[in-house]
Design an enzyme around this catalytic site. Structure first.
Site, short mmCIF file in Angstrom:
data_model
loop_
_atom_site.label_atom_id
_atom_site.label_comp_id
_atom_site.label_asym_id
_atom_site.label_seq_id
_atom_site.Cartn_x
_atom_site.Cartn_y
_atom_site.Cartn_z
N ASP A 152 4.41 1.98 6.27
CA ASP A 152 2.96 1.77 6.29
C ASP A 152 2.47 1.90 7.73
OD1 ASP A 152 0.44 1.11 5.33
OD2 ASP A 152 1.19 -0.53 4.12
N HIS B 140 -4.41 6.87 10.94
CA HIS B 140 -4.25 5.52 10.38
C HIS B 140 -2.88 5.33 9.72
CE1 HIS B 140 -8.47 4.05 10.79
NE2 HIS B 140 -8.65 5.35 11.00
C1 G6P Z 1 -5.19 5.04 3.31
C2 G6P Z 1 -5.72 6.13 4.22
C3 G6P Z 1 -7.24 6.22 4.15
C4 G6P Z 1 -7.66 6.34 2.70
C5 G6P Z 1 -7.12 5.17 1.88
C6 G6P Z 1 -7.50 5.24 0.39
O1 G6P Z 1 -5.52 3.79 3.82
O2 G6P Z 1 -5.28 5.92 5.55
O3 G6P Z 1 -7.70 7.34 4.87
O4 G6P Z 1 -9.07 6.42 2.61
O5 G6P Z 1 -5.71 5.17 1.99
O6 G6P Z 1 -7.09 6.45 -0.18
P1 G6P Z 1 -8.12 7.47 -0.84
O7 G6P Z 1 -7.31 8.69 -1.17
O8 G6P Z 1 -8.64 6.77 -2.05
O9 G6P Z 1 -9.20 7.74 0.16
#
Ligand code: G6P
Length: 474
Positions: free
Chosen positions: A373, A155
């Protein structure tokens, strides 16, 4: 149709409506095919060892969650995933904090996920692994004898080789990825960078004449030598019709009306981001201040609302950034505010999807200016939320994945260039309606061509191409 097994570090709570389009689409695919969504519970069990797998059936979907130990979280999540891979993939080598112990913890937790998952897998299941927390999972599953089709989707961005190859275990991770059948990225640019990394490391090469197919080079360990896999770009979308509906309804609710009244006719500029150093928040705050300084006729006539939920507290850079952004917001308010007007509203709370949709619809300008991003769905949601008759303008970083699709329908900026941000704001707040309609129509058309459901279907079709029915002679 094969069952689907989705693995991601975070799993949406089955008791709440999914917050983002990704969760809606993946859940829809799981509902259609039946299957499992496996990942971390979001909790620590405190112990040395991770907790047991807790399973919960919701119709055709089984949610399978595991608590992780404090040590796992420190080494795997905070350590290797968020203090090495996250900054590295966002081109911040200066912030990577590599420790062998964390890298070992990262592989250990991936093995734990594999051990938990393997007994639940049936031979025809498709396995779809998400994001940078779980890069070696496919190879761990292969080690345990699984022969299923396995896909991985990243992602976040994949960096240029000179950045990626600074990682001490760069080759080990690349080799692990060759265990997948399909490796998906957000943009062509990421896919290309990945291909260059494979080539530079001598791990795999593209197969001439076969689009996106790579073959592991001879001389690699026997079990992967010659193996073929596919690499491609699958830009993630949103459910723009549903989001537009939510936005239209949201502006009618009393809380939103109150919010509109509080603006007293000022133009609203909005930014919504996790508090993360990749989002370009200091540059954005400075860009906005410069806009006001250079265009004093706008003092008292605009409000910048920056909504920034805290994220990954405990990782040092995030704590430092929290102080820096709060200071900059305070500085602008202190230097330029008036007794009856404050130029910035800055908050660290997360808001619900409906509220955000309403705010987007009211905002004349959105500032989506990350330094880097993977995609950035706020950009897409902002476009979807607009009233096509009187739309707002998206100011978008050229380094967001979304710029590839929305670039021509937005004002593209270099997010490091604070003056460029200031100029773009000045242009956006005074742009005539016709020009705004023109840009919005371009962006909206892009959105309508690539929904999150298309994204999900395209990916799964390529992971397991639909069987072609053999023609029977008449
Ligand atoms: C990004 C990543 C996700 C992640 C999100 C929130 O969008 O691609 O995989 O879940 O950030 O971050 P966190 O560390 O809170 O899961």
């Amino acid at each position: 149709m094969s069952r689907l097994i989705v693995v991601s570090n975070r799993v949406p709570n089955p008791d709440r409506p999914p917050a983002g389009g990704l969760a809606v689409a993946v859940r829809a695919a799981l509902n259609e095919r039946g299957g499992i969504w496996l990942g971390w519970s979001g909790k620590s069990c405190g112990e040395e060892e991770p907790g047991p797998l807790v399973r919960r059936e919701e119709g055709p979907i089984t949610y399978a969650l595991t608590d992780l130990s404090d040590r796992d979280l420190s080494e795997y999540y905070q350590g290797f995933a968020n203090s090495v891979l996250w900054p590295l993939c966002h081109y911040r080598i200066d912030l990577t904090d590599y420790a062998r112990r964390d890298a070992r913890g990262y592989f250990r937790v991936n093995r734990i996920f594999a051990e938990r998952l393997a007994p639940l897998v049936q031979p025809d299941d498709l396995i779809w692994i998400h994001d940078y927390h779980l890069i070696p999972l496919a190879s761990e599953l292969r080690r345990m004898g699984l022969r299923n089709r396995i896909g991985f989707f990243l992602h976040i961005p994949w960096p240029a080789p000179d950045v990626y190859l600074t990682l001490p275990i760069s080759e080990m991770l690349l080799r692990a990825m060759t265990a997948c059948d399909l490796i998906g990225f957000q943009t062509e640019f990421d896919a290309e960078n990945f291909g260059l990394c494979l080539k530079r490391s001598g791990i795999a090469l593209p197969v001439p004449g076969e689009d996106g197919i790579y073959q592991v080079s001879d001389g690699m360990p026997e079990e992967i030598s010659g193996r073929r896999f596919k690499v491609g770009a699958f830009p993630i979308g949103i459910d723009s019709e549903a989001f537009a509906r939510t936005a239209r309804n949201a502006v009618r609710n009393p809380a939103m009306r109150k919010f509109r009244e509080s603006l007293g006719g000022q133009q609203l500029i909005v930014g919504v981001d996790r508090l993360d150093y990749t989002k370009g928040l200091p540059q954005r705050m400075n860009g906005y201040r410069r806009f006001l300084e250079a265009n004093p006729n706008w003092l008292g006539r605009v409000t910048f609302l920056q909504i920034t939920p805290k994220s990954r507290s405990g990782v040092a850079e995030y704590d430092a950034l929290q102080r820096e952004v709060a200071e900059l917001a305070g500085h602008t308010a202190g230097a330029l505010g008036q007794i009856d007007w404050t130029p910035v509203r800055y908050m660290n709370r997360a808001l619900g999807h409906h509220v955000l949709a309403g705010i987007y619809r009211m905002a004349r300008v959105a500032l989506v200016t990350p330094l880097r991003d993977g995609m950035n769905l706020v950009a897409k949601e902002y476009v979807a939320a607009q009233d096509p008759e009187d739309p707002g303008i998206l100011i978008l970083s050229r380094f967001a994945g979304a710029a590839y699709e929305l670039g021509r329908g937005s004002l593209l900026v270099n997010p490091y260039d604070e003056e460029a941000i200031a100029n773009a704001i000045a242009q956006a707040v005074s742009m005539p309606r016709e020009k705004r309609q023109e840009l919005h129509a371009i962006a909206a058309e892009k959105l309508s061509k690539n929904s999150v459901f298309d994204w999900c279907a395209d990916y799964l079709d390529q992971l397991a191409p639909p069987q072609t029915v053999a023609e029977t002679p008449a």
